[in-house]
Scaffold this motif. Sequence first.
Motif, PDB file in Angstrom:
ATOM      1  N   UNK A 179       0.796  -1.228   0.000  1.00  0.00           N
ATOM      2  CA  UNK A 179       0.000   0.000   0.000  1.00  0.00           C
ATOM      3  C   UNK A 179       0.831   1.281   0.000  1.00  0.00           C
ATOM      4  N   UNK A 180       1.966   1.284   0.674  1.00  0.00           N
ATOM      5  CA  UNK A 180       2.790   2.498   0.708  1.00  0.00           C
ATOM      6  C   UNK A 180       3.270   2.887  -0.684  1.00  0.00           C
ATOM      7  N   UNK A 181       3.497   1.893  -1.554  1.00  0.00           N
ATOM      8  CA  UNK A 181       3.923   2.173  -2.927  1.00  0.00           C
ATOM      9  C   UNK A 181       2.758   2.645  -3.785  1.00  0.00           C
ATOM     10  N   UNK A 182       1.560   2.208  -3.459  1.00  0.00           N
ATOM     11  CA  UNK A 182       0.384   2.586  -4.222  1.00  0.00           C
ATOM     12  C   UNK A 182      -0.076   4.010  -3.934  1.00  0.00           C
ATOM     13  N   UNK A 183       0.057   4.428  -2.683  1.00  0.00           N
ATOM     14  CA  UNK A 183      -0.553   5.687  -2.234  1.00  0.00           C
ATOM     15  C   UNK A 183      -0.283   6.886  -3.139  1.00  0.00           C
ATOM     16  N   UNK A 184       0.973   7.183  -3.534  1.00  0.00           N
ATOM     17  CA  UNK A 184       1.206   8.385  -4.349  1.00  0.00           C
ATOM     18  C   UNK A 184       0.555   8.332  -5.722  1.00  0.00           C
ATOM     19  N   UNK A 185       0.183   7.130  -6.165  1.00  0.00           N
ATOM     20  CA  UNK A 185      -0.413   6.972  -7.488  1.00  0.00           C
ATOM     21  C   UNK A 185      -1.939   7.046  -7.455  1.00  0.00           C
ATOM     22  N   UNK A 186      -2.511   7.212  -6.274  1.00  0.00           N
ATOM     23  CA  UNK A 186      -3.970   7.313  -6.147  1.00  0.00           C
ATOM     24  C   UNK A 186      -4.361   8.766  -6.405  1.00  0.00           C
ATOM     25  N   UNK A 187      -4.265   9.189  -7.637  1.00  0.00           N
ATOM     26  CA  UNK A 187      -4.402  10.601  -7.983  1.00  0.00           C
ATOM     27  C   UNK A 187      -5.858  10.972  -8.271  1.00  0.00           C
ATOM     28  N   UNK A 188      -6.200  12.195  -7.870  1.00  0.00           N
ATOM     29  CA  UNK A 188      -7.540  12.738  -8.121  1.00  0.00           C
ATOM     30  C   UNK A 188      -7.414  14.134  -8.699  1.00  0.00           C
ATOM     31  N   UNK A 189      -8.316  14.465  -9.604  1.00  0.00           N
ATOM     32  CA  UNK A 189      -8.392  15.830 -10.116  1.00  0.00           C
ATOM     33  C   UNK A 189      -9.261  16.653  -9.183  1.00  0.00           C
ATOM     34  N   UNK A 190      -8.742  17.812  -8.790  1.00  0.00           N
ATOM     35  CA  UNK A 190      -9.416  18.673  -7.818  1.00  0.00           C
ATOM     36  C   UNK A 190      -9.567  20.069  -8.414  1.00  0.00           C
ATOM     37  N   UNK A 191     -10.759  20.619  -8.300  1.00  0.00           N
ATOM     38  CA  UNK A 191     -10.995  21.969  -8.808  1.00  0.00           C
ATOM     39  C   UNK A 191     -10.615  22.992  -7.734  1.00  0.00           C
ATOM     40  N   UNK A 192      -9.724  23.895  -8.070  1.00  0.00           N
ATOM     41  CA  UNK A 192      -9.287  24.951  -7.166  1.00  0.00           C
ATOM     42  C   UNK A 192      -9.537  26.309  -7.826  1.00  0.00           C
ATOM     43  N   UNK A 193      -9.259  27.380  -7.084  1.00  0.00           N
ATOM     44  CA  UNK A 193      -9.421  28.717  -7.651  1.00  0.00           C
ATOM     45  C   UNK A 193      -8.489  28.942  -8.836  1.00  0.00           C
ATOM     46  N   UNK A 194      -7.377  28.233  -8.836  1.00  0.00           N
ATOM     47  CA  UNK A 194      -6.406  28.374  -9.932  1.00  0.00           C
ATOM     48  C   UNK A 194      -6.720  27.452 -11.110  1.00  0.00           C
ATOM     49  N   UNK A 195      -7.750  26.640 -10.978  1.00  0.00           N
ATOM     50  CA  UNK A 195      -8.094  25.690 -12.027  1.00  0.00           C
ATOM     51  C   UNK A 195      -8.070  24.265 -11.505  1.00  0.00           C
ATOM     52  N   UNK A 196      -8.115  23.320 -12.406  1.00  0.00           N
ATOM     53  CA  UNK A 196      -8.123  21.907 -12.024  1.00  0.00           C
ATOM     54  C   UNK A 196      -6.687  21.420 -11.868  1.00  0.00           C
ATOM     55  N   UNK A 197      -6.401  20.813 -10.727  1.00  0.00           N
ATOM     56  CA  UNK A 197      -5.076  20.266 -10.468  1.00  0.00           C
ATOM     57  C   UNK A 197      -5.214  18.790 -10.116  1.00  0.00           C
ATOM     58  N   UNK A 198      -4.135  18.037 -10.325  1.00  0.00           N
ATOM     59  CA  UNK A 198      -4.110  16.618  -9.962  1.00  0.00           C
ATOM     60  C   UNK A 198      -3.317  16.464  -8.678  1.00  0.00           C
ATOM     61  N   UNK A 199      -3.925  15.836  -7.684  1.00  0.00           N
ATOM     62  CA  UNK A 199      -3.264  15.676  -6.394  1.00  0.00           C
ATOM     63  C   UNK A 199      -2.955  14.211  -6.119  1.00  0.00           C
ATOM     64  N   UNK A 200      -1.768  13.998  -5.577  1.00  0.00           N
ATOM     65  CA  UNK A 200      -1.329  12.645  -5.241  1.00  0.00           C
ATOM     66  C   UNK A 200      -2.005  12.161  -3.970  1.00  0.00           C
ATOM     67  N   UNK A 201      -2.223  10.862  -3.915  1.00  0.00           N
ATOM     68  CA  UNK A 201      -2.705  10.259  -2.692  1.00  0.00           C
ATOM     69  C   UNK A 201      -1.602  10.184  -1.654  1.00  0.00           C
ATOM     70  N   UNK A 202      -1.981   9.905  -0.420  1.00  0.00           N
ATOM     71  CA  UNK A 202      -0.998   9.859   0.662  1.00  0.00           C
ATOM     72  C   UNK A 202      -1.494   8.980   1.801  1.00  0.00           C
ATOM     73  N   UNK A 203      -0.566   8.599   2.657  1.00  0.00           N
ATOM     74  CA  UNK A 203      -0.857   7.857   3.882  1.00  0.00           C
ATOM     75  C   UNK A 203      -0.755   8.838   5.046  1.00  0.00           C
ATOM     76  N   UNK A 204      -1.693   8.774   5.973  1.00  0.00           N
ATOM     77  CA  UNK A 204      -1.678   9.697   7.100  1.00  0.00           C
ATOM     78  C   UNK A 204      -0.384   9.549   7.899  1.00  0.00           C
TER      79      UNK A 204
END
Length: 231
Positions: A68-93
């Motif tokens: 799972x630790x290797x998978x986490x950064x690849x769990x990417x989501x597109x997020x709408x922000x004031x600056x436009x749509x950005x892709x954010x990496x997944x993470x482990x708490x």
Amino acid sequence: MPAALPPLEAQADHLVALGLVPDGGTPAAPDGTPDGLDAAGLRSAARRLADAAPPGTLLVVHPRRLPPSALAPHLRREVRTRAGVVEREGFVVEDMTDVDAFGPVDDLEVPDADVYLVHAPERGDEMANASPQEAAARIAERGRSPLTLAEGAQWVLQDPEVLEPGRCFMTIGSRRRRPDGAYDARTPALWISGGTGRDGAGRRGATKIGWCWWRNRHTWLGVASTAARHV
């Protein structure tokens, strides 16, 4: 609702394209041994398993090859922000540095194979507001098996829309053993970060691997399960 999973060979190609399974060269397992799974082996397994796989089946690489630790950064989501749509990496708490130590619970049989199938995964929305302890019994009554963290993370990797605001899930098939042999009170879960607290505003909307207490309820977390596993 989540979209249908792509064909198994497309799932294999996606893992290779992300660099999670080496394409050529001398592969190595996460523990450094030289007999890890490579792209050719993964694609061959996907073709073989596709013969008996109904639509909606998830291709899973065993966590000994893809933790799972290797998978986490690849769990990417597109997020709408004031600056436009950005892709954010997944993470482990931050307080789950032992994430890869969460293995299958005693009564759950995970195939001893580098690649296997998870049939008909479900997010378990109907079990939102049930504690993991309560949900375990309900899943068993249905003749299903709870997803492990590795399986849940690979499901989200193949279909990021499995996670929706207010509709995420726990993976109670994985728990961690304490030195005394008892289970740790935490159970893993995947959800969408609100960007608060230690997550930080820069992670708002990102996929998050975290944990919940075994006896606690959460209205926005289902409990994911599978109909069967197959090699």
